[in-house]
Design a protein around this motif. Structure first.
Motif, PDB file in Angstrom:
ATOM      1  N   LEU A 235     -13.029 -12.387 -13.630  1.00 29.49           N
ATOM      2  CA  LEU A 235     -13.377 -13.012 -14.908  1.00 29.49           C
ATOM      3  C   LEU A 235     -14.807 -13.526 -14.853  1.00 29.49           C
ATOM      4  N   THR A 236     -15.572 -13.212 -15.889  1.00 38.38           N
ATOM      5  CA  THR A 236     -16.837 -13.879 -16.168  1.00 38.38           C
ATOM      6  C   THR A 236     -16.824 -14.172 -17.653  1.00 38.38           C
ATOM      7  N   PHE A 237     -16.769 -15.465 -17.997  1.00 38.23           N
ATOM      8  CA  PHE A 237     -16.494 -15.845 -19.378  1.00 38.23           C
ATOM      9  C   PHE A 237     -17.246 -17.112 -19.729  1.00 38.23           C
ATOM     10  N   VAL A 238     -17.768 -17.148 -20.963  1.00 40.40           N
ATOM     11  CA  VAL A 238     -18.461 -18.340 -21.471  1.00 40.40           C
ATOM     12  C   VAL A 238     -17.670 -18.874 -22.669  1.00 40.40           C
ATOM     13  N   PRO A 239     -16.889 -19.938 -22.491  1.00 43.08           N
ATOM     14  CA  PRO A 239     -16.126 -20.511 -23.607  1.00 43.08           C
ATOM     15  C   PRO A 239     -17.050 -21.116 -24.658  1.00 43.08           C
ATOM     16  N   THR A 240     -16.578 -21.104 -25.889  1.00 44.21           N
ATOM     17  CA  THR A 240     -17.380 -21.621 -26.993  1.00 44.21           C
ATOM     18  C   THR A 240     -17.221 -23.121 -27.172  1.00 44.21           C
ATOM     19  N   LYS A 241     -16.193 -23.699 -26.537  1.00 39.53           N
ATOM     20  CA  LYS A 241     -15.919 -25.133 -26.702  1.00 39.53           C
ATOM     21  C   LYS A 241     -15.664 -25.773 -25.334  1.00 39.53           C
ATOM     22  N   GLU A 242     -15.647 -27.093 -25.329  1.00 45.00           N
ATOM     23  CA  GLU A 242     -15.291 -27.817 -24.110  1.00 45.00           C
ATOM     24  C   GLU A 242     -13.915 -27.362 -23.624  1.00 45.00           C
ATOM     25  N   TYR A 243     -13.744 -27.268 -22.297  1.00 44.49           N
ATOM     26  CA  TYR A 243     -12.470 -26.789 -21.752  1.00 44.49           C
ATOM     27  C   TYR A 243     -12.196 -27.457 -20.409  1.00 44.49           C
ATOM     28  N   GLN A 244     -10.916 -27.555 -20.071  1.00 49.51           N
ATOM     29  CA  GLN A 244     -10.512 -28.090 -18.761  1.00 49.51           C
ATOM     30  C   GLN A 244      -9.509 -27.181 -18.072  1.00 49.51           C
ATOM     31  N   SER A 245      -8.838 -26.322 -18.816  1.00 48.81           N
ATOM     32  CA  SER A 245      -7.880 -25.394 -18.222  1.00 48.81           C
ATOM     33  C   SER A 245      -8.329 -23.959 -18.456  1.00 48.81           C
ATOM     34  N   VAL A 246      -8.077 -23.108 -17.460  1.00 45.54           N
ATOM     35  CA  VAL A 246      -8.376 -21.681 -17.549  1.00 45.54           C
ATOM     36  C   VAL A 246      -7.145 -20.915 -17.080  1.00 45.54           C
ATOM     37  N   VAL A 247      -6.643 -20.025 -17.924  1.00 44.70           N
ATOM     38  CA  VAL A 247      -5.535 -19.148 -17.567  1.00 44.70           C
ATOM     39  C   VAL A 247      -6.027 -17.708 -17.629  1.00 44.70           C
ATOM     40  N   VAL A 248      -5.776 -16.962 -16.569  1.00 45.61           N
ATOM     41  CA  VAL A 248      -6.178 -15.558 -16.512  1.00 45.61           C
ATOM     42  C   VAL A 248      -4.999 -14.726 -16.035  1.00 45.61           C
ATOM     43  N   SER A 249      -4.756 -13.605 -16.711  1.00 42.30           N
ATOM     44  CA  SER A 249      -3.822 -12.610 -16.212  1.00 42.30           C
ATOM     45  C   SER A 249      -4.513 -11.263 -16.270  1.00 42.30           C
ATOM     46  N   SER A 250      -4.503 -10.575 -15.140  1.00 40.11           N
ATOM     47  CA  SER A 250      -5.231  -9.312 -15.034  1.00 40.11           C
ATOM     48  C   SER A 250      -4.514  -8.379 -14.079  1.00 40.11           C
ATOM     49  N   PRO A 251      -4.548  -7.077 -14.362  1.00 44.65           N
ATOM     50  CA  PRO A 251      -3.967  -6.125 -13.394  1.00 44.65           C
ATOM     51  C   PRO A 251      -4.740  -6.102 -12.084  1.00 44.65           C
ATOM     52  N   GLU A 252      -5.937  -6.717 -12.054  1.00 47.88           N
ATOM     53  CA  GLU A 252      -6.733  -6.741 -10.830  1.00 47.88           C
ATOM     54  C   GLU A 252      -6.348  -7.871  -9.890  1.00 47.88           C
ATOM     55  N   LEU A 253      -5.591  -8.842 -10.352  1.00 49.21           N
ATOM     56  CA  LEU A 253      -5.126  -9.913  -9.459  1.00 49.21           C
ATOM     57  C   LEU A 253      -4.069  -9.356  -8.504  1.00 49.21           C
ATOM     58  N   SER A 268     -25.631 -10.243 -15.694  1.00 50.84           N
ATOM     59  CA  SER A 268     -26.434  -9.210 -16.343  1.00 50.84           C
ATOM     60  C   SER A 268     -25.571  -8.221 -17.114  1.00 50.84           C
ATOM     61  N   GLY A 269     -24.258  -8.487 -17.184  1.00 51.02           N
ATOM     62  CA  GLY A 269     -23.339  -7.579 -17.857  1.00 51.02           C
ATOM     63  C   GLY A 269     -23.406  -7.686 -19.365  1.00 51.02           C
ATOM     64  N   THR A 270     -22.624  -6.867 -20.031  1.00 47.73           N
ATOM     65  CA  THR A 270     -22.515  -6.913 -21.486  1.00 47.73           C
ATOM     66  C   THR A 270     -21.410  -7.889 -21.872  1.00 47.73           C
ATOM     67  N   THR A 271     -21.578  -8.522 -23.023  1.00 48.43           N
ATOM     68  CA  THR A 271     -20.627  -9.554 -23.423  1.00 48.43           C
ATOM     69  C   THR A 271     -20.014  -9.258 -24.774  1.00 48.43           C
ATOM     70  N   SER A 272     -18.745  -9.593 -24.928  1.00 47.84           N
ATOM     71  CA  SER A 272     -18.035  -9.495 -26.191  1.00 47.84           C
ATOM     72  C   SER A 272     -17.197 -10.755 -26.344  1.00 47.84           C
ATOM     73  N   ASP A 273     -17.529 -11.564 -27.337  1.00 49.22           N
ATOM     74  CA  ASP A 273     -16.831 -12.834 -27.572  1.00 49.22           C
ATOM     75  C   ASP A 273     -16.828 -13.709 -26.320  1.00 49.22           C
ATOM     76  N   GLY A 274     -17.931 -13.690 -25.582  1.00 48.99           N
ATOM     77  CA  GLY A 274     -18.077 -14.533 -24.404  1.00 48.99           C
ATOM     78  C   GLY A 274     -17.551 -13.934 -23.126  1.00 48.99           C
ATOM     79  N   LEU A 275     -16.849 -12.789 -23.208  1.00 48.27           N
ATOM     80  CA  LEU A 275     -16.274 -12.142 -22.033  1.00 48.27           C
ATOM     81  C   LEU A 275     -17.230 -11.059 -21.533  1.00 48.27           C
ATOM     82  N   TYR A 276     -17.666 -11.175 -20.277  1.00 47.89           N
ATOM     83  CA  TYR A 276     -18.632 -10.243 -19.704  1.00 47.89           C
ATOM     84  C   TYR A 276     -17.917  -9.117 -18.971  1.00 47.89           C
TER      85      TYR A 276
END
Length: 320
Positions: A235-253, A268-276
């Motif tokens: 995960l490489t992600f830039v949230p738009t608001k203040e945050y304290q919890s992060v939940v991720v589910s991925s087939p790569e885990l 240096s990656g490409t971003t869509s809605d904050g997700l790189y």
């Protein structure tokens, strides 16, 4: 609407819906643009979106169906709403969906049930799941919600697709809020927001998930990065608001691997809605490391309950 379907309590008693039907609405193609005081699109039974470009703004729900709401394709941009999608059963098979909501992004609830989230309620709790469902089988879903991101008074099943949730900043709501179970077997999910009501997917899932709770809220725009010990990016992600919890589910885990959590840095990656995606991550500050040892791994300042249960998280108490 009754029970959980009351909608925005400040809306007019007079009908002010954009499109409404007593039985069914099906949209297959074309361009639909609605700015309405009440629901943008409303059906007393079913709504099906097969295609087209929908641009909706509403002071109540973007799409509301009393029985079933199905999105198979098309582009759906809900730029303003009280709740984005609302129905007893919601199925997302495809499409490109963006939702901005002042309450819940998606709300699966019916007249005979009470909304799953929305803060603390006194008195005894009945944690029996209602007969409401959210199915995510594909598509792209980006939610910005001041209330719960995904609020399901029943079960969530996710088999595919990509889901991004920028959830609430207040501890009376959570990025994910469900009764019953959240079974995830495929796709990619990232959900960030407050920690007081934070939930992760259920242990009945087959795809691995992790939840990290920071010691204190992180400022909006603070990049969060998770990578495996071999350097593989999760995960490489830039949230738009203040945050304290992060939940991720991925087939790569993967079970047994160690993962590192960073904040800050750049990509240096490409971003869509904050997700790189792609590119190279330049490290910021390493916050922690953890080893995946079960289908759901919890790390950080988690203070109560079990991920995927209806027990309260740190500082909060969940209501049905």
């Amino acid at each position: 609407g009754g029970g959980g379907l009351g909608g925005n309590p400040n809306k007019t008693d007079e009908s002010a819906k954009g499109l409404k039907a007593g039985v069914d609405i099906t949209i297959t193609n074309g361009v639909v643009q609605i700015n309405s005081l009440d629901d943008a699109i409303h059906s007393d039974n079913n709504i099906t979106i097969n295609g087209g470009d929908l641009f909706l703004a509403s002071s109540d729900d973007g799409l509301h169906a009393d029985s079933t709401l199905t999105v198979n394709g098309g582009t759906l941009a809900i730029t303003h709403s009280y709740e984005g999608l609302e129905s007893a059963t919601i199925t997302i098979n495809g499409g490109n969906i963006h939702i901005v909501a002042s309450d819940d992004g998606i709300n699966a609830v019916s007249d005979d049930s009470t909304a799953a989230g929305g803060g603390m309620m006194p008195g005894p709790r009945n944690f029996e799941a209602a007969n409401n469902y959210l199915y995510i089988n594909g598509g792209y879903l980006a939610i910005d919600a001041m209330g719960d991101g995904l609020d399901v008074n029943g079960t969530i099943d996710m088999t595919g697709g990509l889901v991004i949730v920028n959830g609430p900043t207040n501890n009376g709501n959570g990025p994910l809020d469900y009764l019953g179970a959240f079974n995830i077997t495929g796709g990619f999910l990232v959900a960030v927001g407050s920690a007081g009501m934070a939930q992760a997917p259920s242990m009945s899932s087959t795809q691995y998930s992790m939840m990290y709770i920071f010691d204190s809220p992180q400022a909006a725009g603070t990049m969060v990065h998770i990578e495996a010990e071999d350097g593989e990016e999760i995960l490489t992600f830039v949230p738009t608001k203040e945050y304290q919890s992060v939940v991720v589910s991925s087939p790569e885990l993967k079970n047994g691997l160690t993962y590192y959590v960073y904040t800050g840095g750049s990509s240096s990656g490409t971003t869509s809605d904050g997700l790189y995606s792609g590119g190279t991550y330049t490290a910021g500050t390493q916050v922690t490391s953890f080893t995946v040892s079960s289908v759901v791994t919890v790390a950080g300042a988690y203070g109560g309950g079990f991920p995927g249960s209806n027990m309260p998280g740190p500082g909060g108490r969940r209501r049905p």
